[in-house]
Design a protein around this motif. Structure first.
Motif, PDB file in Angstrom:
ATOM      1  N   PHE A  89       0.839  -1.194   0.000  1.00  0.00           N
ATOM      2  CA  PHE A  89       0.000   0.000   0.000  1.00  0.00           C
ATOM      3  C   PHE A  89       0.873   1.241   0.000  1.00  0.00           C
ATOM      4  CE2 PHE A  89      -4.115  -1.896   0.777  1.00  0.00           C
ATOM      5  CZ  PHE A  89      -3.836  -3.053   1.491  1.00  0.00           C
ATOM      6  N   LEU A 101      -3.429   9.837   7.292  1.00  0.00           N
ATOM      7  CA  LEU A 101      -2.931   9.123   6.118  1.00  0.00           C
ATOM      8  C   LEU A 101      -4.074   8.776   5.186  1.00  0.00           C
ATOM      9  CD1 LEU A 101      -0.296   6.541   7.443  1.00  0.00           C
ATOM     10  CD2 LEU A 101       0.123   8.742   6.355  1.00  0.00           C
ATOM     11  N   PHE A 103      -4.773   6.229   1.983  1.00  0.00           N
ATOM     12  CA  PHE A 103      -4.174   5.033   1.408  1.00  0.00           C
ATOM     13  C   PHE A 103      -4.659   4.769  -0.012  1.00  0.00           C
ATOM     14  CE2 PHE A 103      -1.769   2.709   4.615  1.00  0.00           C
ATOM     15  CZ  PHE A 103      -2.075   3.411   5.765  1.00  0.00           C
ATOM     16  N   GLY A 104      -3.789   4.138  -0.794  1.00  0.00           N
ATOM     17  CA  GLY A 104      -4.195   3.570  -2.071  1.00  0.00           C
ATOM     18  C   GLY A 104      -4.827   2.201  -1.852  1.00  0.00           C
ATOM     19  N   GLN A 105      -5.300   1.600  -2.954  1.00  0.00           N
ATOM     20  CA  GLN A 105      -6.041   0.334  -2.866  1.00  0.00           C
ATOM     21  C   GLN A 105      -5.138  -0.875  -2.670  1.00  0.00           C
ATOM     22  OE1 GLN A 105      -5.728   2.499  -5.470  1.00  0.00           O
ATOM     23  NE2 GLN A 105      -7.338   2.014  -6.945  1.00  0.00           N
TER      24      GLN A 105
ATOM     25  N   TYR B  33      -5.296   5.849  16.037  1.00  0.00           N
ATOM     26  CA  TYR B  33      -6.192   5.930  14.885  1.00  0.00           C
ATOM     27  C   TYR B  33      -7.011   4.647  14.752  1.00  0.00           C
ATOM     28  CZ  TYR B  33      -2.262   9.027  13.679  1.00  0.00           C
ATOM     29  OH  TYR B  33      -1.259   9.970  13.711  1.00  0.00           O
ATOM     30  N   TYR B  35      -8.981   2.577  11.620  1.00  0.00           N
ATOM     31  CA  TYR B  35      -9.214   2.458  10.195  1.00  0.00           C
ATOM     32  C   TYR B  35     -10.168   1.293   9.945  1.00  0.00           C
ATOM     33  CZ  TYR B  35      -5.072   5.314   9.105  1.00  0.00           C
ATOM     34  OH  TYR B  35      -4.152   6.333   8.997  1.00  0.00           O
ATOM     35  N   GLN B  37     -11.048  -1.491   6.823  1.00  0.00           N
ATOM     36  CA  GLN B  37     -10.688  -2.005   5.507  1.00  0.00           C
ATOM     37  C   GLN B  37     -11.734  -3.011   5.050  1.00  0.00           C
ATOM     38  OE1 GLN B  37      -7.062  -4.298   4.958  1.00  0.00           O
ATOM     39  NE2 GLN B  37      -6.889  -3.583   2.858  1.00  0.00           N
ATOM     40  N   PRO B  42      -9.501   0.579  -0.283  1.00  0.00           N
ATOM     41  CA  PRO B  42      -8.368   1.082   0.509  1.00  0.00           C
ATOM     42  C   PRO B  42      -8.735   1.191   1.982  1.00  0.00           C
ATOM     43  CG  PRO B  42      -9.011   2.648  -1.219  1.00  0.00           C
ATOM     44  CD  PRO B  42     -10.048   1.585  -1.191  1.00  0.00           C
ATOM     45  N   LEU B  43      -7.730   1.273   2.811  1.00  0.00           N
ATOM     46  CA  LEU B  43      -7.977   1.555   4.222  1.00  0.00           C
ATOM     47  C   LEU B  43      -8.640   2.926   4.339  1.00  0.00           C
ATOM     48  CD1 LEU B  43      -5.463  -0.498   4.413  1.00  0.00           C
ATOM     49  CD2 LEU B  43      -5.053   0.581   6.614  1.00  0.00           C
ATOM     50  N   LEU B  45      -9.720   5.926   6.887  1.00  0.00           N
ATOM     51  CA  LEU B  45      -9.544   6.498   8.215  1.00  0.00           C
ATOM     52  C   LEU B  45     -10.917   6.782   8.829  1.00  0.00           C
ATOM     53  CD1 LEU B  45      -7.561   7.680  10.318  1.00  0.00           C
ATOM     54  CD2 LEU B  45      -7.813   9.876   9.124  1.00  0.00           C
ATOM     55  N   VAL B  48      -9.294   9.901  14.571  1.00  0.00           N
ATOM     56  CA  VAL B  48      -7.941  10.246  14.989  1.00  0.00           C
ATOM     57  C   VAL B  48      -8.001  10.840  16.388  1.00  0.00           C
ATOM     58  CG1 VAL B  48      -5.887  11.626  14.517  1.00  0.00           C
ATOM     59  CG2 VAL B  48      -7.265  10.764  12.614  1.00  0.00           C
ATOM     60  N   ASN B  50      -5.361  12.736  19.053  1.00  0.00           N
ATOM     61  CA  ASN B  50      -4.055  13.303  19.386  1.00  0.00           C
ATOM     62  C   ASN B  50      -4.088  13.713  20.853  1.00  0.00           C
ATOM     63  OD1 ASN B  50      -2.866  13.096  16.860  1.00  0.00           O
ATOM     64  ND2 ASN B  50      -3.612  15.082  16.207  1.00  0.00           N
ATOM     65  N   GLU B  56     -10.332  14.046  14.591  1.00  0.00           N
ATOM     66  CA  GLU B  56     -10.911  13.738  13.282  1.00  0.00           C
ATOM     67  C   GLU B  56     -11.994  12.692  13.444  1.00  0.00           C
ATOM     68  OE1 GLU B  56      -8.945  14.662  10.214  1.00  0.00           O
ATOM     69  OE2 GLU B  56     -10.333  13.789   8.778  1.00  0.00           O
ATOM     70  N   ASN B  58     -14.210  10.968  10.535  1.00  0.00           N
ATOM     71  CA  ASN B  58     -14.325  10.988   9.079  1.00  0.00           C
ATOM     72  C   ASN B  58     -15.726  10.565   8.622  1.00  0.00           C
ATOM     73  OD1 ASN B  58     -12.938  11.698   6.783  1.00  0.00           O
ATOM     74  ND2 ASN B  58     -12.170   9.645   6.389  1.00  0.00           N
ATOM     75  N   LEU B  90      -8.671  -1.805  11.840  1.00  0.00           N
ATOM     76  CA  LEU B  90      -7.259  -1.679  12.191  1.00  0.00           C
ATOM     77  C   LEU B  90      -7.032  -0.465  13.078  1.00  0.00           C
ATOM     78  CD1 LEU B  90      -5.901  -2.434   8.647  1.00  0.00           C
ATOM     79  CD2 LEU B  90      -5.248  -3.741  10.662  1.00  0.00           C
TER      80      LEU B  90
END
Lengths: 113, 114
Positions: A89, A101, A103-105, B33, B35, B37, B42-43, B45, B48, B50, B56, B58, B90
């Motif tokens: 990735f 971040l 991400f691409g696929q 974070y 995520y 999938q 793609p993963l 987000l 977030v 901090n 964040e 999303n 994740l």
């Protein structure tokens, strides 16, 4: 609207040869780019990164190239080994957004003995 | 233990259940974070944190509720989920004030909604 794209879902390479994985992005605010490797049933593992002030970063067999004008980065693996077979990735981080971040696929690399 | 640990590794739940995913990082990082999938995507987000503050969200549906009691622990509380929420979740952590630093991921929780 995908900001980070990996247009090749898969790549097959012979052991010992070079593997080249490509990634394109659209957002000019990205200033940090990373490559991750993922094996099945495991989380992504950080591989190598590059800041937008550089155009090349090397770590052993892995080299990342950044072409800012083309909004393109690539990962070169030389020589490729069967243990490199995984999903790769690319990811990009926008300037000053606290580590976010995108991400691409992913591209599935298969290195054949 | 080292790195980022997620539990459970697998979870099957009905749409009316309430469950929580747990993440713990032993890297001394100050940001964490979540995520998602999904297959062939793609993963994405989700959240977030901090310094334990959420910075964040999303556009995540309210049936997902994060909690960060301290900089080492992160939870994702789940309730009344839908079948399309089945995915790999994740967790990651990083150190954000030392310039650009990579995120380090756990192995994820594979969630299946019946």
């Amino acid at each position: 609207d995908q900001q980070v794209k990996q247009n090749s879902p898969s790549l097959s390479v012979q052991e010992g040869r070079i593997s080249i994985l490509n990634c394109d992005y659209t957002n000019s605010m990205f200033d940090y780019f990373l490559w991750y490797k993922k094996y099945p049933a495991e989380g992504p593992t950080f591989l190598i990164s590059i800041s937008s002030i550089k155009d090349k970063n090397e770590d052993g067999r892995f080299t990342v190239f950044l072409n800012k004008s083309a909004k393109h980065l690539s990962l070169h693996i030389v020589p490729s080994q069967p243990g490199d077979s995984a999903v790769y990735f690319c990811a990009a981080s926008p300037y000053n957004q606290g580590g976010k971040l995108i991400f691409g696929q992913g591209t599935e690399l298969s290195v054949k003995p | 233990e080292t790195g980022v640990t997620q539990t459970p590794r697998h979870l099957v739940m009905g749409m009316t259940n309430k469950k929580s995913l747990k993440c713990e990082q032993h890297l001394g990082h100050n940001a964490m974070y979540w995520y998602k999938q999904s297959a062939k995507k793609p993963l994405e987000l989700m959240f977030v944190y901090n310094f334990k503050e959420q910075t964040e969200n999303n556009s995540v549906p309210s049936r997902f509720s994060p909690e960060c009691p301290n900089s080492s622990h992160l939870f994702l509380h789940l309730h009344t989920l839908q079948p399309e929420d089945s995915a790999l979740y994740l967790c990651a952590s990083s150190q954000v004030e030392r310039g650009n630093q990579p995120q380090h991921f756990g192995d994820g929780t594979r969630l299946s909604i019946l």
